[in-house]
Design a protein around this motif. Structure first.
Motif, PDB file in Angstrom:
ATOM      1  N   ASN A 101       0.773  -1.217   0.057  1.00  0.00           N
ATOM      2  CA  ASN A 101       0.158   0.080  -0.097  1.00  0.00           C
ATOM      3  C   ASN A 101       0.779   1.339   0.084  1.00  0.00           C
ATOM      4  N   VAL A 102       1.860   1.083   0.784  1.00  0.00           N
ATOM      5  CA  VAL A 102       2.863   2.355   0.994  1.00  0.00           C
ATOM      6  C   VAL A 102       3.282   2.685  -0.522  1.00  0.00           C
ATOM      7  N   SER A 103       3.989   1.629  -1.196  1.00  0.00           N
ATOM      8  CA  SER A 103       4.671   1.644  -2.483  1.00  0.00           C
ATOM      9  C   SER A 103       3.295   2.363  -3.598  1.00  0.00           C
ATOM     10  N   HIS A 104       2.194   1.665  -3.359  1.00  0.00           N
ATOM     11  CA  HIS A 104       1.252   2.173  -4.270  1.00  0.00           C
ATOM     12  C   HIS A 104       1.003   3.706  -4.074  1.00  0.00           C
ATOM     13  N   GLU A 105       0.630   3.927  -2.769  1.00  0.00           N
ATOM     14  CA  GLU A 105       0.405   5.561  -2.393  1.00  0.00           C
ATOM     15  C   GLU A 105       1.378   6.412  -2.837  1.00  0.00           C
ATOM     16  N   PHE A 106       2.668   5.983  -2.757  1.00  0.00           N
ATOM     17  CA  PHE A 106       3.842   6.781  -3.240  1.00  0.00           C
ATOM     18  C   PHE A 106       4.028   7.056  -4.764  1.00  0.00           C
ATOM     19  N   LYS A 107       3.934   5.824  -5.335  1.00  0.00           N
ATOM     20  CA  LYS A 107       4.097   5.799  -6.856  1.00  0.00           C
ATOM     21  C   LYS A 107       3.040   6.563  -7.739  1.00  0.00           C
ATOM     22  N   THR A 108       1.685   6.752  -7.052  1.00  0.00           N
ATOM     23  CA  THR A 108       0.816   7.375  -7.858  1.00  0.00           C
ATOM     24  C   THR A 108       0.868   8.636  -7.992  1.00  0.00           C
ATOM     25  N   PRO A 109       1.220   9.441  -7.015  1.00  0.00           N
ATOM     26  CA  PRO A 109       1.474  10.834  -7.258  1.00  0.00           C
ATOM     27  C   PRO A 109       3.116  11.216  -8.015  1.00  0.00           C
ATOM     28  N   PHE A 117       4.520   9.065  -9.991  1.00  0.00           N
ATOM     29  CA  PHE A 117       4.374   9.070 -11.587  1.00  0.00           C
ATOM     30  C   PHE A 117       3.463  10.251 -12.482  1.00  0.00           C
ATOM     31  N   ALA A 118       2.463  10.881 -11.314  1.00  0.00           N
ATOM     32  CA  ALA A 118       1.863  11.765 -12.164  1.00  0.00           C
ATOM     33  C   ALA A 118       2.579  12.875 -12.265  1.00  0.00           C
ATOM     34  N   ILE A 119       3.517  13.146 -11.233  1.00  0.00           N
ATOM     35  CA  ILE A 119       4.193  14.361 -11.163  1.00  0.00           C
ATOM     36  C   ILE A 119       5.340  14.139 -12.569  1.00  0.00           C
ATOM     37  N   LYS A 161      -1.162  21.053 -11.259  1.00  0.00           N
ATOM     38  CA  LYS A 161      -1.661  19.540 -10.926  1.00  0.00           C
ATOM     39  C   LYS A 161      -0.331  18.967 -10.206  1.00  0.00           C
ATOM     40  N   ALA A 162       0.797  19.212 -10.728  1.00  0.00           N
ATOM     41  CA  ALA A 162       2.035  18.756 -10.279  1.00  0.00           C
ATOM     42  C   ALA A 162       2.224  19.194  -8.833  1.00  0.00           C
ATOM     43  N   GLU A 163       1.751  20.432  -8.452  1.00  0.00           N
ATOM     44  CA  GLU A 163       1.844  20.983  -7.099  1.00  0.00           C
ATOM     45  C   GLU A 163       0.889  20.216  -6.394  1.00  0.00           C
ATOM     46  N   ASN A 164      -0.393  19.917  -6.842  1.00  0.00           N
ATOM     47  CA  ASN A 164      -1.369  19.204  -6.125  1.00  0.00           C
ATOM     48  C   ASN A 164      -0.786  18.065  -5.523  1.00  0.00           C
ATOM     49  N   ASN A 165      -0.137  17.153  -6.539  1.00  0.00           N
ATOM     50  CA  ASN A 165       0.409  16.029  -6.299  1.00  0.00           C
ATOM     51  C   ASN A 165       1.616  16.084  -5.295  1.00  0.00           C
ATOM     52  N   VAL A 166       2.594  16.669  -5.166  1.00  0.00           N
ATOM     53  CA  VAL A 166       3.366  17.118  -4.190  1.00  0.00           C
ATOM     54  C   VAL A 166       2.561  17.427  -2.860  1.00  0.00           C
TER      55      VAL A 166
END
Length: 341
Positions: free
Chosen positions: A122-130, A132-134, A158-163
């Motif tokens: 879950n940690v891996s997935h939660e970090f990868k999603t934003p 990859f988006a950034i 959008k990048a700022e939102n993911n950060v």
């Protein structure tokens, strides 16, 4: 004591058998009694020696080892050397009990291992999603920074939102870790939980209106209710529970807060009339990153750590939180706080 009885019975059986065989061939009571006496005495001495030397002493040693392992060194020293009067039966009891405890430990370790794997995934997935988006937004920015400034600004936002999402995630993980290790102290103070609840609800009114959700606090629960707790951490508990209720409320739904006075505690309930939670999910609801509906959870936002933080804060206060829910009717989270006197 029981060893002597066991040896006596065995020696009697051997002596009687030899005596009867002797009587069959000699037809003499004298020779039968002599052979019985000699064989009984010999058997008794031999069996007692063999059982005591090679079997019973080993059983006593095994029993002492198991008993000492169960007690632990400190408790064993406090009680002194323990000698059992019936080590054979005690060994059986101790081994069964010890085996049961080890079975439970193994099952617990398996559950913890499963939880660890799920948590890391879950940690891996939660970090990868934003991340990859950034990464995608930055690559797009390279192409349109000069030719299409408007698109560049949109992708920067959008990048700022993911950060920000990554920042929230890291902060929440850090908070849970510090709460678990006791690095974040609980600053106890006496305050009015009713007043704090009003403050939290007022601060969240705009967010509730955007979702078409009504927040209300019944009049009969408006009298002061003083508790002893960390005011800012309980504020965080209320914010997380109200936010969670709004995420899963129905359109034009409502979230209500109630306070009940118990003997030496106050019970605070946060209730919504939302979609509800299936009973099978309730035991795992406070686990980190546990999501009932992953798709919906990502639509409404959040790190998936809010309820885990709530649980840790209340456990640090030595209080409890519970949940009850019915599908399509709603959910109630209830937690206790110590009275402030």
């Amino acid at each position: 004591m029981k060893l002597s009885i066991l040896v006596l019975i065995t020696a009697l059986a051997v002596g009687l058998s030899i005596g009867l065989v002797n009587f069959h061939f000699q037809q003499s009571w004298y020779f039968m009694l002599v052979s019985f006496g000699i064989s009984f005495a010999t058997s008794f001495i031999l069996f007692y020696y063999l059982l005591e030397k090679f079997i019973y002493s080993k059983i006593k040693l095994i029993y002492k080892l198991i008993h000492n392992l169960k007690l632990g060194k400190d408790l064993k020293d406090a009680l002194g050397e323990y000698v059992s009067s019936d080590p054979i039966n005690d060994v059986e009891h101790e081994v069964k009990e010890w085996a049961g405890a080890k079975k439970n430990e193994i099952e617990l370790l398996k559950k913890q291992e499963q939880f660890r794997r799920e948590f890391l995934s879950n940690v891996s997935h939660e970090f990868k999603t934003p991340l990859f988006a950034i990464q995608g937004y930055i690559e797009t920015l390279k192409d349109c920074l000069i030719d299409d400034p408007e698109t560049a600004v949109r992708f920067l936002q959008k990048a700022e939102n993911n950060v920000e999402r990554l920042s929230y995630l890291i902060n929440d993980l850090d908070s849970i870790s510090k709460l678990e290790t006791g690095e974040i102290p609980i600053n106890y103070e006496k305050f009015d939980i009713v007043l704090l609840t009003k403050e939290v609800m007022e601060s969240m009114e705009d967010k509730a209106k955007k979702r078409g959700i009504k927040l209300f606090f019944k009049d009969k629960y408006m009298h002061p209710a003083f508790v002893r707790a960390d005011r800012e951490k309980i504020r965080q508990v209320l914010i997380n529970l109200i936010s969670n209720s709004m995420k899963y409320s129905k359109e034009n739904g409502s979230t209500s807060l109630k306070i009940f006075e118990l003997h030496d505690q106050f019970l605070i309930e946060v209730t919504d009339d939302g979609i509800g939670i299936d009973e099978k999910h309730l035991p795992r609801l406070f686990e980190r990153f546990y999501r009932i509906d992953s798709h919906r959870s990502r639509e409404v936002g959040g790190t998936g750590l809010g309820l885990a933080i709530v649980k840790h804060i209340l456990e640090a206060h030595e209080q409890i939180i519970s949940v009850r829910s019915t599908l399509q009717i709603g959910t109630t989270f209830a937690f206790t706080l110590e009275k402030g006197g």
